[in-house]
Motif scaffolding. Sequence first.
Motif, mmCIF file in Angstrom:
data_model
loop_
_atom_site.group_PDB
_atom_site.id
_atom_site.type_symbol
_atom_site.label_atom_id
_atom_site.label_comp_id
_atom_site.label_asym_id
_atom_site.label_seq_id
_atom_site.Cartn_x
_atom_site.Cartn_y
_atom_site.Cartn_z
ATOM 1 N N VAL A 541 0.864 -1.105 -0.056
ATOM 2 C CA VAL A 541 -0.167 -0.060 -0.085
ATOM 3 C C VAL A 541 0.853 1.067 0.167
ATOM 4 C CG1 VAL A 541 -1.627 1.199 1.139
ATOM 5 C CG2 VAL A 541 -1.713 -1.202 1.247
ATOM 6 N N ILE A 542 1.895 1.411 0.747
ATOM 7 C CA ILE A 542 2.823 2.448 0.848
ATOM 8 C C ILE A 542 3.614 2.531 -0.313
ATOM 9 C CG2 ILE A 542 4.913 3.398 2.071
ATOM 10 C CD1 ILE A 542 3.579 2.178 4.817
ATOM 11 N N HIS A 543 4.005 1.439 -0.943
ATOM 12 C CA HIS A 543 4.948 1.488 -2.027
ATOM 13 C C HIS A 543 4.066 2.214 -3.086
ATOM 14 C CE1 HIS A 543 7.706 0.362 -5.083
ATOM 15 N NE2 HIS A 543 6.546 0.059 -5.974
ATOM 16 N N HIS A 544 2.406 1.792 -3.167
ATOM 17 C CA HIS A 544 1.826 2.335 -4.230
ATOM 18 C C HIS A 544 1.796 3.672 -4.088
ATOM 19 C CE1 HIS A 544 -1.847 3.579 -6.519
ATOM 20 N NE2 HIS A 544 -2.285 3.798 -5.145
ATOM 21 N N TYR A 545 1.473 4.534 -2.713
ATOM 22 C CA TYR A 545 1.431 5.676 -2.566
ATOM 23 C C TYR A 545 2.365 6.603 -2.766
ATOM 24 C CZ TYR A 545 -3.219 5.173 -1.016
ATOM 25 O OH TYR A 545 -4.737 5.065 -0.884
ATOM 26 N N ILE A 546 3.799 5.909 -2.563
ATOM 27 C CA ILE A 546 4.944 6.605 -2.910
ATOM 28 C C ILE A 546 5.294 6.649 -4.419
ATOM 29 C CG2 ILE A 546 7.509 6.306 -2.717
ATOM 30 C CD1 ILE A 546 7.105 5.460 -0.077
ATOM 31 N N GLN A 547 5.143 5.607 -5.053
ATOM 32 C CA GLN A 547 5.060 5.224 -6.523
ATOM 33 C C GLN A 547 4.189 6.096 -7.417
ATOM 34 O OE1 GLN A 547 5.138 1.158 -7.897
ATOM 35 N NE2 GLN A 547 5.724 1.524 -9.705
ATOM 36 N N TYR A 548 2.942 6.283 -7.090
ATOM 37 C CA TYR A 548 2.029 6.524 -7.859
ATOM 38 C C TYR A 548 1.576 8.108 -7.427
ATOM 39 C CZ TYR A 548 1.879 2.189 -10.017
ATOM 40 O OH TYR A 548 2.073 0.973 -10.676
ATOM 41 N N ASP A 553 -1.184 12.530 -1.492
ATOM 42 C CA ASP A 553 -1.980 11.414 -0.979
ATOM 43 C C ASP A 553 -1.456 10.960 0.294
ATOM 44 O OD1 ASP A 553 -4.013 11.129 -2.834
ATOM 45 O OD2 ASP A 553 -3.160 9.460 -4.021
ATOM 46 N N LEU A 554 -0.318 11.020 0.576
ATOM 47 C CA LEU A 554 0.385 10.606 1.715
ATOM 48 C C LEU A 554 -0.115 11.620 2.985
ATOM 49 C CD1 LEU A 554 3.828 9.481 0.918
ATOM 50 C CD2 LEU A 554 2.134 8.023 1.844
ATOM 51 N N ALA A 556 -2.784 13.431 2.842
ATOM 52 C CA ALA A 556 -3.979 13.391 2.982
ATOM 53 C C ALA A 556 -4.727 12.173 3.808
ATOM 54 C CB ALA A 556 -4.898 13.158 1.567
ATOM 55 N N LEU A 557 -3.860 11.009 3.812
ATOM 56 C CA LEU A 557 -3.917 9.843 4.566
ATOM 57 C C LEU A 557 -3.679 10.149 5.989
ATOM 58 C CD1 LEU A 557 -2.992 7.244 2.005
ATOM 59 C CD2 LEU A 557 -5.302 7.392 2.963
ATOM 60 N N ASP A 558 -2.603 10.612 6.151
ATOM 61 C CA ASP A 558 -2.101 10.680 7.552
ATOM 62 C C ASP A 558 -0.927 11.905 7.643
ATOM 63 O OD1 ASP A 558 -1.096 10.582 10.200
ATOM 64 O OD2 ASP A 558 -1.422 8.586 10.431
ATOM 65 N N ALA A 559 -1.603 13.175 7.883
ATOM 66 C CA ALA A 559 -0.594 14.454 8.081
ATOM 67 C C ALA A 559 0.343 14.355 8.775
ATOM 68 C CB ALA A 559 -1.607 15.542 8.151
ATOM 69 N N TYR A 560 0.126 13.863 10.041
ATOM 70 C CA TYR A 560 1.270 13.933 11.269
ATOM 71 C C TYR A 560 2.264 12.866 11.005
ATOM 72 C CZ TYR A 560 3.273 13.407 15.675
ATOM 73 O OH TYR A 560 4.356 13.459 16.766
ATOM 74 N N GLU A 561 1.885 11.804 10.506
ATOM 75 C CA GLU A 561 3.155 10.859 10.088
ATOM 76 C C GLU A 561 3.922 11.401 9.186
ATOM 77 O OE1 GLU A 561 4.074 8.162 11.967
ATOM 78 O OE2 GLU A 561 2.484 8.198 13.531
ATOM 79 N N THR A 562 3.331 12.015 8.134
ATOM 80 C CA THR A 562 3.713 12.210 6.694
ATOM 81 C C THR A 562 4.961 13.204 7.068
ATOM 82 O OG1 THR A 562 1.928 11.707 5.404
ATOM 83 C CG2 THR A 562 3.580 13.011 4.380
#
Length: 591
Positions: A541-548, A553-554, A556-562
Motif C-alpha cells: 500500500v505504502i509503495h503504491h502511494y510513494i510510486q504513484y 495522497d500521503l 491526506a491519509l495521515d498528515a502527522y506521520e507524513t
Amino acid sequence: MDHARQVFTVDLLERYATKGRGVITAMAAGNDVIVLGTSKGWVIRHDFGVGDSYDIDLCAGRPGEQSIHRVFVDPGGSHCIATVVGAGGAETYYTHAKWSKPRVLGRLKGLVVNAVAWNRQQITEASTKEVVLGTDNGQLYEIAVDEKDKREKYIKFIYELKELPEAFMGLQMETASLGSGTRYYVMAVTPTRLYSFTGIGLLETVFASYLERAVRFMELPGEVPNRQVELHFFIKQRRATHFAWLSGAGIYHGGLNFGSQHSNPNGDNFVENKALLDYSKLSEGSEVVKPTSMAVSEFHFLLLIGNKVKVVNRISEHIIEDLHFDLTSESASRGIIGLCSDATAGLFYAYDQNSVFQVSVNDEGRDMWKVYLDMKEYAASLANCRDPFQRDQVYLVQADAAFSSRDFQRAASFYAKINYILSFEEVTLKFISVGEQDALRTFLLHRLDNLTKEDKCQITMISTWATELYLDKINRLLLEEDSAVENHGVEYQSIIQEFCAFLSDSKDVLDEATTMKLLESYGRVEELVYFASLKEQHEIVIHHYIQYKFAPDLIALDAYETVESWMGTKNLNPRKLIPAMMRYSSEPHAK
C-alpha cells in the motif's frame, strides 16, 4: 403399475355384513365405525376400534316392507341418524352408540331425509350440538341431541327452497369461533344447484337472514341418473380444505379457505380455485358415463363407474388407477352400490348388497411434485418434493426453460440450486458455449453461496474464476465507453462497487499471490491497493502511494506521520513539498 406402488388398494372387509337382515341399502362411516342400513329396516353398527357390532330394528311394529333409505354417522362414530321408507311413509330415527333403543324424530314424520351436516368443530360424544338435516321436499331442519336426555333437545324448521323447490341431496357444515360469536358456513346441493349459506350468530338466525337477502348459488343443469348427487368436503386436521359436488354436468370442485374472511366476517365467498371436471375425460369410448358415487381424498377423486372405481387426480384430472372388486355371484347383478369415507380414520369404503370393501390409501402425495411440475406450477411442486433429487428436477425444468427463452440470469440462479443431477462443468459449458459471461458469473456467485466451509479448494477456484470474470466485465465496459472519459457510466460504477464488495467477502478464500497478479495484469491499481489493505499488506500500500501519488495522497491519509517522516529524512527539498501542504490546508478537515 406394480401393486407396491399403487396409491389405493382394495381389501374385502366383511363378506356377509348384514347377518341375514336383508341386503345393504346405505352406509356411513366415522372413526373406525361403519353403520349399514338394510332392505329390512335394520341398522347394523360395526365398531372396528373396539371390535364389536350390534344391530337395531327400526321397523319393529311397522306394517309392510321397510327399507333404510339413508344412514349418517358423525366423524366421532357416536351419533347416528337413519331414515326408513316403507308402506307407512318415512320415519327418521336418532340413536347413540351407548343406547340400546333408537328414538324416532317425530317432527320429521313423513319427510325423507337425504342429507345431514354435522357440526364437526363442536360435536362431542355426549352432544351433537347443531345438526342440519336436508329433506326430499327442499326443506332444512336443525336438531340437537344430548346423549343424557335420551331424546332430542329440539327440532326446528329453518329454511325452504321456494324459487326452485328441489330435493336437498348433500349437506356440509363448517363453523369457526369468532370474537363476535360462531360463524356458520353451510354448503348444500340439489340435483341442479349448489347453495352457500353463511353468517354469524345462531344457526337459526343465519338461515332466517335469507328471508331478506338472496342466497348465493351455483347452477349446473344436467341429467342426473337416479338422483345420484353427492357433496363431499375433504377434512384435514378437523378443517375442510376442499369440496367436490358430483353433479349432472360434471364434478364441480374447489378449495375452501375459511381463514381469509376474518376482515369481512359476513363475506360468504370461501370457495377458491373452482374447476369443473367434465365426465368426458373419464370415458374410454365415445359414450360419456357418469359416476354413480364418489369419495374425495387429499389429492384424488374416487369415482364409482360400473363395478370399478376410477381414481382421478383432482389437480391434473388424469386417471391414475382403476380399482376392481371381488364380487360374489349374488352381488354381481347389482354390483357396487356406493362409496363412503371415514375422514377421521383416513379410510374409504365401497359396498355391494352383501359385502363391505375397505379402500386404503398409501402415501397419495408422493408423486404430487411431478403432477405440479408437469403443469408448470413450480412453487406447488417444490412444496410437495420429498428429497433433494426431486427438488433438483424442478430447478432443472425452470433453469432449462429460462435458458431456452434467453433469460440467462434467471437460468443461472436456478442452475446454481441443482446439486446432484447436473454437474458444475455441464452448466459452465452451457454459458460459455453461448458467450454469456455475465450469467456465468452469476452462476458462480450463487454456487459459492451454496458451498460449505469444507469445500475449501472448490471455493478458492470458483472465487478466482469469478475475480477474473469481474475484471473481464470491467474491461469490456471500459472498451464500450470511451476509456478517456473519466466519469464512467452507472453500470461501470456499480460493477466496481460490486467487485470491491466481492473482494472484501472473499479475502480469506482467495489466493493472495494469484489475485494480486490478476489485478496487476488487468492494470486495476486501485483494486490492487484495496485488496492489499484487506490482506494487511501495508508495504504494498505504502509503495503504491510513494510510486504513484506521492506527497498529496500521503499527507491526506495521515498528515502527522507524513510530516514526521519528512522531518526525519535528509536531502528533501521543502519547496517541492509546499504544493502538497497547500492542497492539504485547503481541505475542510485540515488541522
